[in-house]
Design an enzyme around this catalytic site. Structure first.
Site, PDB file in Angstrom:
ATOM      1  N   LYS A  16      30.018  -8.630  12.713  1.00  0.00           N
ATOM      2  CA  LYS A  16      29.502  -8.484  11.350  1.00  0.00           C
ATOM      3  C   LYS A  16      30.129  -7.267  10.674  1.00  0.00           C
ATOM      4  O   LYS A  16      30.499  -7.303   9.498  1.00  0.00           O
ATOM      5  CB  LYS A  16      27.969  -8.369  11.373  1.00  0.00           C
ATOM      6  CG  LYS A  16      27.295  -9.716  11.659  1.00  0.00           C
ATOM      7  CD  LYS A  16      25.845  -9.599  12.104  1.00  0.00           C
ATOM      8  CE  LYS A  16      25.319 -10.981  12.518  1.00  0.00           C
ATOM      9  NZ  LYS A  16      24.006 -10.960  13.156  1.00  0.00           N
ATOM     10  N   GLN A  39      18.975  -7.264  14.168  1.00  0.00           N
ATOM     11  CA  GLN A  39      19.468  -8.273  15.112  1.00  0.00           C
ATOM     12  C   GLN A  39      18.354  -8.688  16.086  1.00  0.00           C
ATOM     13  O   GLN A  39      17.691  -7.843  16.682  1.00  0.00           O
ATOM     14  CB  GLN A  39      20.677  -7.703  15.870  1.00  0.00           C
ATOM     15  CG  GLN A  39      21.386  -8.691  16.770  1.00  0.00           C
ATOM     16  CD  GLN A  39      22.063  -9.821  16.022  1.00  0.00           C
ATOM     17  OE1 GLN A  39      22.603  -9.652  14.937  1.00  0.00           O
ATOM     18  NE2 GLN A  39      22.012 -11.012  16.592  1.00  0.00           N
ATOM     19  N   ASP A  75      18.968 -12.121   5.941  1.00  0.00           N
ATOM     20  CA  ASP A  75      18.722 -13.180   6.933  1.00  0.00           C
ATOM     21  C   ASP A  75      17.768 -14.253   6.380  1.00  0.00           C
ATOM     22  O   ASP A  75      17.633 -15.320   6.957  1.00  0.00           O
ATOM     23  CB  ASP A  75      18.050 -12.585   8.186  1.00  0.00           C
ATOM     24  CG  ASP A  75      19.044 -12.201   9.268  1.00  0.00           C
ATOM     25  OD1 ASP A  75      20.061 -12.895   9.398  1.00  0.00           O
ATOM     26  OD2 ASP A  75      18.770 -11.220   9.981  1.00  0.00           O
TER      27      ASP A  75
END
Ligand code: GUN
Length: 287
Positions: A53, A97, A120
């Site tokens: 990322k 994460q 997200d």
């Protein structure tokens, strides 16, 4: 033999589009979109994802800040960091994460991420907006799959989309998106899971079959209708390397189109994250 849906190539195209849009945005506003990624603990797969990322952000002209916290981090400590990032105007997107260590409640943390920075799309507000058909952010993996179907001009309207897997990250939001009265959606949707009876009977009804169960080669050729489009979300690390949830060799003989693993859905997920980060920066600049 099925057409291969090349997610890797599409991701490259999307990243180039996002890079161009980012440059334009930065020239107009002086703002460099920036993603904060928080990694707690040592999970090897998560380490790789977060590093990817970071690299991806740099390549499209975005900033990124990686926060690596020890495995033993408490929920209170993590909440404090999230709160700091929520208030930091130079951070536009926040990604925590998953999975998190067991002493930390994922729900508590995801609820704490500002819905405006939730790239997200895991915050309940954003999940609700998706269900109502007025999304702010779309979750990266389902968003990538929808974009893949669109760009390959695979019709979805009135088609039966069968999703195997009911996770909050893929199965549930994918279903919510595909059922909407909208372009790239308008499908009849079924969600199957571990308690589903006669699973092959259902999967064989799919015009578009989306496998997101996390079990290697779970979908076999006898579970697929001739000419179906098969999307494989699985990333299973086995002794013989990374394999998907679909038995690719068998299913490719039956399907009309199929995503490979690797090089299918995976690369799209990061491209969509970049798109969401740019979107978050644009939202912030409109305030
Ligand atoms: N872990 C596995 N997939 C994801 C994802 O899409 N987002 C985050 N934050 N963690 C994940």
């Amino acid at each position: 033999m099925a057409m291969i849906l090349d997610g890797k190539a599409l991701a490259q195209t999307l990243r180039a589009e996002i890079a161009e849009e980012t440059t334009k945005f930065t020239e107009e506003t002086g703002v460099v979109p920036c993603l904060a990624a928080v990694l707690v603990g040592e999970d090897p797969a998560s380490q790789i994802y977060v590093r990817n990322k970071e690299t991806a952000c740099a390549k499209v002209g975005m900033g990124s800040k990686i926060f690596r916290l020890p495995e033993k981090t408490s929920e209170a400590e993590l909440l404090e960091l999230v709160d700091e990032l929520n208030r930091d105007a130079s951070i536009h997107g926040i990604l925590v994460q998953l999975p998190l260590p067991r002493q930390i409640s994922e729900k508590t943390i995801l609820d704490a991420v500002s819905a405006d920075k939730d790239v997200d799309a895991f915050h309940p507000t954003n999940v609700g907006l998706i269900l109502q058909g007025r999304p702010r952010f779309l979750p990266c993996t389902p968003f990538g799959i929808q974009e893949l179907l669109k760009r390959y001009e695979i019709p979805t309207s009135g088609r039966h989309v069968v999703i195997v897997g009911r996770s909050d990250i893929v199965g549930k939001p994918m279903a919510a998106m595909m059922v909407q009265r909208a372009e790239g959606a308008d499908a009849t949707v079924s969600i199957c899971h571990s308690r589903t009876r006669n699973l092959p009977e259902l999967t064989r009804q799919a015009d578009i079959l989306i496998a997101a169960v996390g079990r290697p080669k779970f979908i076999t050729s006898d579970m697929v209708k001739q000419g179906a489009v098969v999307v494989d979300v699985g990333i299973n690390r086995t002794e013989s390397g990374v394999v998907g949830d679909v038995d690719f060799e068998g299913v490719k003989e039956i399907a009309s189109a199929i995503t490979p693993v690797p090089g299918g859905v995976g690369p799209l997920t990061i491209a969509m994250l970049l798109g969401n980060t740019l979107k978050a920066a644009k939202y912030a600049s409109m305030k």
